[in-house]
Design a protein around this motif. Structure first.
Motif, PDB file in Angstrom:
ATOM      1  N   ASP A 167     -16.618   1.737  12.561  1.00  0.00           N
ATOM      2  CA  ASP A 167     -16.534   2.706  11.463  1.00  0.00           C
ATOM      3  C   ASP A 167     -15.082   3.019  11.101  1.00  0.00           C
ATOM      4  O   ASP A 167     -14.746   3.199   9.925  1.00  0.00           O
ATOM      5  CB  ASP A 167     -17.253   4.003  11.841  1.00  0.00           C
ATOM      6  CG  ASP A 167     -18.768   3.836  11.856  1.00  0.00           C
ATOM      7  OD1 ASP A 167     -19.250   2.814  11.339  1.00  0.00           O
ATOM      8  OD2 ASP A 167     -19.455   4.733  12.373  1.00  0.00           O
ATOM      9  N   ASP A 168     -14.219   3.089  12.120  1.00  0.00           N
ATOM     10  CA  ASP A 168     -12.823   3.422  11.854  1.00  0.00           C
ATOM     11  C   ASP A 168     -12.071   2.250  11.228  1.00  0.00           C
ATOM     12  O   ASP A 168     -11.190   2.437  10.390  1.00  0.00           O
ATOM     13  CB  ASP A 168     -12.126   3.878  13.138  1.00  0.00           C
ATOM     14  CG  ASP A 168     -12.559   5.286  13.543  1.00  0.00           C
ATOM     15  OD1 ASP A 168     -12.975   6.043  12.645  1.00  0.00           O
ATOM     16  OD2 ASP A 168     -12.490   5.623  14.731  1.00  0.00           O
ATOM     17  N   LEU A 169     -12.393   1.027  11.647  1.00  0.00           N
ATOM     18  CA  LEU A 169     -11.795  -0.148  11.011  1.00  0.00           C
ATOM     19  C   LEU A 169     -12.134  -0.159   9.524  1.00  0.00           C
ATOM     20  O   LEU A 169     -11.267  -0.404   8.672  1.00  0.00           O
ATOM     21  CB  LEU A 169     -12.294  -1.426  11.683  1.00  0.00           C
ATOM     22  CG  LEU A 169     -11.931  -2.740  10.972  1.00  0.00           C
ATOM     23  CD1 LEU A 169     -10.419  -2.904  10.848  1.00  0.00           C
ATOM     24  CD2 LEU A 169     -12.555  -3.920  11.692  1.00  0.00           C
ATOM     25  N   ILE A 170     -13.375   0.128   9.200  1.00  0.00           N
ATOM     26  CA  ILE A 170     -13.799   0.142   7.802  1.00  0.00           C
ATOM     27  C   ILE A 170     -13.088   1.257   7.027  1.00  0.00           C
ATOM     28  O   ILE A 170     -12.677   1.071   5.881  1.00  0.00           O
ATOM     29  CB  ILE A 170     -15.329   0.307   7.729  1.00  0.00           C
ATOM     30  CG1 ILE A 170     -16.012  -0.931   8.319  1.00  0.00           C
ATOM     31  CG2 ILE A 170     -15.786   0.528   6.292  1.00  0.00           C
ATOM     32  CD1 ILE A 170     -17.500  -0.771   8.531  1.00  0.00           C
ATOM     33  N   LYS A 171     -12.914   2.429   7.673  1.00  0.00           N
ATOM     34  CA  LYS A 171     -12.209   3.531   7.014  1.00  0.00           C
ATOM     35  C   LYS A 171     -10.757   3.162   6.734  1.00  0.00           C
ATOM     36  O   LYS A 171     -10.195   3.521   5.694  1.00  0.00           O
ATOM     37  CB  LYS A 171     -12.269   4.782   7.888  1.00  0.00           C
ATOM     38  CG  LYS A 171     -13.644   5.426   7.938  1.00  0.00           C
ATOM     39  CD  LYS A 171     -13.664   6.574   8.930  1.00  0.00           C
ATOM     40  CE  LYS A 171     -15.069   7.141   9.108  1.00  0.00           C
ATOM     41  NZ  LYS A 171     -15.107   8.180  10.170  1.00  0.00           N
ATOM     42  N   ILE A 172     -10.123   2.449   7.657  1.00  0.00           N
ATOM     43  CA  ILE A 172      -8.737   2.019   7.461  1.00  0.00           C
ATOM     44  C   ILE A 172      -8.643   1.119   6.232  1.00  0.00           C
ATOM     45  O   ILE A 172      -7.731   1.255   5.398  1.00  0.00           O
ATOM     46  CB  ILE A 172      -8.216   1.296   8.714  1.00  0.00           C
ATOM     47  CG1 ILE A 172      -8.012   2.311   9.848  1.00  0.00           C
ATOM     48  CG2 ILE A 172      -6.900   0.569   8.424  1.00  0.00           C
ATOM     49  CD1 ILE A 172      -7.760   1.675  11.192  1.00  0.00           C
ATOM     50  N   ILE A 173      -9.586   0.196   6.100  1.00  0.00           N
ATOM     51  CA  ILE A 173      -9.594  -0.692   4.934  1.00  0.00           C
ATOM     52  C   ILE A 173      -9.773   0.113   3.651  1.00  0.00           C
ATOM     53  O   ILE A 173      -9.102  -0.127   2.641  1.00  0.00           O
ATOM     54  CB  ILE A 173     -10.702  -1.754   5.080  1.00  0.00           C
ATOM     55  CG1 ILE A 173     -10.377  -2.689   6.246  1.00  0.00           C
ATOM     56  CG2 ILE A 173     -10.863  -2.549   3.786  1.00  0.00           C
ATOM     57  CD1 ILE A 173     -11.492  -3.653   6.595  1.00  0.00           C
ATOM     58  N   TYR A 174     -10.664   1.104   3.697  1.00  0.00           N
ATOM     59  CA  TYR A 174     -10.897   1.940   2.514  1.00  0.00           C
ATOM     60  C   TYR A 174      -9.657   2.745   2.155  1.00  0.00           C
ATOM     61  O   TYR A 174      -9.314   2.894   0.971  1.00  0.00           O
ATOM     62  CB  TYR A 174     -12.083   2.866   2.760  1.00  0.00           C
ATOM     63  CG  TYR A 174     -12.480   3.673   1.540  1.00  0.00           C
ATOM     64  CD1 TYR A 174     -13.019   3.047   0.421  1.00  0.00           C
ATOM     65  CD2 TYR A 174     -12.304   5.051   1.513  1.00  0.00           C
ATOM     66  CE1 TYR A 174     -13.377   3.780  -0.693  1.00  0.00           C
ATOM     67  CE2 TYR A 174     -12.658   5.795   0.399  1.00  0.00           C
ATOM     68  CZ  TYR A 174     -13.196   5.153  -0.707  1.00  0.00           C
ATOM     69  OH  TYR A 174     -13.548   5.875  -1.819  1.00  0.00           O
ATOM     70  N   LEU A 175      -8.951   3.267   3.154  1.00  0.00           N
ATOM     71  CA  LEU A 175      -7.720   4.013   2.900  1.00  0.00           C
ATOM     72  C   LEU A 175      -6.638   3.119   2.306  1.00  0.00           C
ATOM     73  O   LEU A 175      -5.840   3.555   1.472  1.00  0.00           O
ATOM     74  CB  LEU A 175      -7.227   4.656   4.197  1.00  0.00           C
ATOM     75  CG  LEU A 175      -8.083   5.813   4.742  1.00  0.00           C
ATOM     76  CD1 LEU A 175      -7.585   6.249   6.115  1.00  0.00           C
ATOM     77  CD2 LEU A 175      -8.077   6.995   3.774  1.00  0.00           C
ATOM     78  N   LEU A 176      -6.600   1.858   2.720  1.00  0.00           N
ATOM     79  CA  LEU A 176      -5.661   0.895   2.116  1.00  0.00           C
ATOM     80  C   LEU A 176      -5.998   0.676   0.647  1.00  0.00           C
ATOM     81  O   LEU A 176      -5.113   0.663  -0.217  1.00  0.00           O
ATOM     82  CB  LEU A 176      -5.715  -0.433   2.878  1.00  0.00           C
ATOM     83  CG  LEU A 176      -4.920  -0.511   4.171  1.00  0.00           C
ATOM     84  CD1 LEU A 176      -5.353  -1.725   4.992  1.00  0.00           C
ATOM     85  CD2 LEU A 176      -3.421  -0.583   3.887  1.00  0.00           C
ATOM     86  N   ILE A 177      -7.279   0.489   0.368  1.00  0.00           N
ATOM     87  CA  ILE A 177      -7.709   0.273  -1.010  1.00  0.00           C
ATOM     88  C   ILE A 177      -7.369   1.472  -1.875  1.00  0.00           C
ATOM     89  O   ILE A 177      -6.978   1.336  -3.040  1.00  0.00           O
ATOM     90  CB  ILE A 177      -9.230  -0.020  -1.047  1.00  0.00           C
ATOM     91  CG1 ILE A 177      -9.523  -1.376  -0.395  1.00  0.00           C
ATOM     92  CG2 ILE A 177      -9.764   0.004  -2.470  1.00  0.00           C
ATOM     93  CD1 ILE A 177     -11.000  -1.662  -0.223  1.00  0.00           C
ATOM     94  N   ASN A 178      -7.487   2.670  -1.306  1.00  0.00           N
ATOM     95  CA  ASN A 178      -7.177   3.905  -2.040  1.00  0.00           C
ATOM     96  C   ASN A 178      -5.698   4.254  -2.010  1.00  0.00           C
ATOM     97  O   ASN A 178      -5.306   5.323  -2.481  1.00  0.00           O
ATOM     98  CB  ASN A 178      -7.979   5.076  -1.454  1.00  0.00           C
ATOM     99  CG  ASN A 178      -9.319   5.228  -2.137  1.00  0.00           C
ATOM    100  OD1 ASN A 178      -9.636   4.507  -3.074  1.00  0.00           O
ATOM    101  ND2 ASN A 178     -10.106   6.161  -1.663  1.00  0.00           N
ATOM    102  N   LYS A 179      -4.898   3.368  -1.400  1.00  0.00           N
ATOM    103  CA  LYS A 179      -3.447   3.549  -1.315  1.00  0.00           C
ATOM    104  C   LYS A 179      -3.047   4.809  -0.531  1.00  0.00           C
ATOM    105  O   LYS A 179      -1.972   5.371  -0.754  1.00  0.00           O
ATOM    106  CB  LYS A 179      -2.808   3.563  -2.707  1.00  0.00           C
ATOM    107  CG  LYS A 179      -2.982   2.248  -3.469  1.00  0.00           C
ATOM    108  CD  LYS A 179      -2.329   2.286  -4.827  1.00  0.00           C
ATOM    109  CE  LYS A 179      -2.326   0.927  -5.490  1.00  0.00           C
ATOM    110  NZ  LYS A 179      -3.652   0.298  -5.625  1.00  0.00           N
ATOM    111  N   GLU A 180      -3.897   5.247   0.387  1.00  0.00           N
ATOM    112  CA  GLU A 180      -3.557   6.364   1.260  1.00  0.00           C
ATOM    113  C   GLU A 180      -2.785   5.880   2.487  1.00  0.00           C
ATOM    114  O   GLU A 180      -2.203   6.683   3.210  1.00  0.00           O
ATOM    115  CB  GLU A 180      -4.828   7.097   1.687  1.00  0.00           C
ATOM    116  CG  GLU A 180      -5.535   7.789   0.524  1.00  0.00           C
ATOM    117  CD  GLU A 180      -6.786   8.508   0.962  1.00  0.00           C
ATOM    118  OE1 GLU A 180      -6.731   9.212   1.989  1.00  0.00           O
ATOM    119  OE2 GLU A 180      -7.826   8.356   0.283  1.00  0.00           O
TER     120      GLU A 180
END
Length: 269
Positions: A167-180
Motif C-alpha cells: 500500500d505504501d509503495l503505491i502511495k509513493i507512486i501516487y505522490l510522484l504523479i501528483n508532484k508531492e
C-alpha cells in the motif's frame, strides 16, 4: 494488480494498462492493451509511464533494448517514466539481474527519468508476502523444507531485512504523479526493518508450514540452487536471487536518496 486497483480508485486519473496477463481483475474505467508499451505507436497524451523490466534470466540486453526503444518513442514528448527497480540491484552483487537493473538505471539517469529502488514488498500481513527478486529462491527453499521438514535459514537469519508494504509503495507512486515528491532517485528504506528469520516465520505461516529453523551455510544453499542458473526462464534464477539477497544485507545508501516518509509498525506478530 494492486497498483492498477489503487489508481482505479482515483477518479482524477485516466489510466491505460499495457499487459499481456489475462488473469487481471479488470476495471471498466481503465483502458487495457494486450501488448507491451514499447510496441505502442502513439504515446502522445501520456503524463507518466510506470515501467518494469520483465526478462532477467538472460545474458543478452533485452531489457536495455526495450527501454531504449521506449525512450526513443517519448524523446519529443512531455512524459515521465517511473521505473521500478530493486534494492537488490547494487554494487555488491554481480548477478545478471543486478547488472541488468543497474544498466537500465544508468540509461534513465541520463534521460532525467524517475527511479524507485524497491525493497522486499509485503502485500498484507494476513494475506501474502512478495519477496521481489528473492521469490524464486524462497520457493525452492520452501520446496526443500517440505522434503526435509525443516527450514534452511540463510546466513543464520540474523540480519535485518528492509521491507515496504505494498500500500505504501503505491502511495509513493501516487505522490510522484501528483508532484508531492520531487526526486528522480528514490530508495525506499524502512527504519523498522525486520529480521530475516522473523520474516521467514511469517512466510511459512502463510503457507501453513510450521517447521523448525536450522541454520544452513551459504555455500550449501549455493550448491543446491546452482542448477537453476541453467533452467530456461524469463525470470531471475533462484541461485542469482540468493546471491542478491546476501549481497544486500549490509548495503549502505547515500542519505540524500532515501525516502522514509512512512512510519511502519514493526512486524512482530
Amino acid at each position: 494488480s494492486n497498483l492498477i486497483s489503487f489508481l482505479h480508485s482515483k477518479t482524477d486519473l485516466c489510466i491505460t494498462a499495457y499487459t499481456k496477463k489475462n488473469n487481471l481483475i479488470k476495471h471498466e474505467s481503465i483502458s487495457y492493451r494486450n501488448y507491451n508499451i514499447e510496441d505502442e505507436e502513439d504515446l502522445e497524451g501520456l503524463d507518466y509511464i510506470i515501467y518494469c523490466s520483465y526478462k532477467f534470466n538472460t545474458s543478452d540486453n533485452y531489457n536495455v533494448e526495450r527501454l531504449n526503444l521506449l525512450l526513443n518513442k517519448i524523446k519529443n514528448l512531455k512524459v515521465k517514466i517511473i521505473y521500478l527497480s530493486s534494492c537488490n540491484a547494487n554494487r555488491n552483487s554481480n548477478t545478471p539481474y543486478s547488472k541488468d537493473k543497474i544498466r537500465c538505471e544508468n540509461i534513465l539517469n541520463r534521460y532525467d527519468q524517475i527511479i524507485i529502488k524497491v525493497p522486499t514488498v509485503i502485500l498484507k500481513k494476513s494475506d501474502s508476502v512478495l519477496m521481489g527478486g528473492q521469490g524464486k529462491s524462497l520457493i525452492n527453499i520452501i520446496k526443500l523444507a517440505k522434503v526435509f521438514k525443516f527450514f534452511p535459514l540463510v546466513d543464520n537469519g540474523a540480519f535485518d531485512h528492509n521491507y515496504c508494504m505494498m500500500d505504501d509503495l503505491i502511495k509513493i507512486i501516487y505522490l510522484l504523479i501528483n508532484k508531492e515528491i520531487n526526486k528522480n532517485i528514490i530508495i525506499i528504506k524502512n527504519n523498522n526493518s525486520i529480521s530475516f528469520k522473523l520474516l521467514m516465520k511469517h512466510v511459512l505461516e502463510i503457507n501453513k508450514l510450521y517447521y523448525r529453523f536450522i541454520p544452513i551455510p551459504n555455500w550449501f544453499l549455493k550448491i543446491f540452487l546452482w542448477p537453476t542458473k541453467y533452467i530456461p526462464s524469463s525470470r531471475i534464477s533462484a541461485y542469482d536471487s540468493l546471491i542478491d539477497l546476501i549481497s544486500n544485507n549490509s548495503l549502505q545508501y547515500d542519505e540524500k536518496f532515501l525516502l522514509e516518509k512512512f512510519n511502519y509498525k514493526k512486524i512482530t506478530d
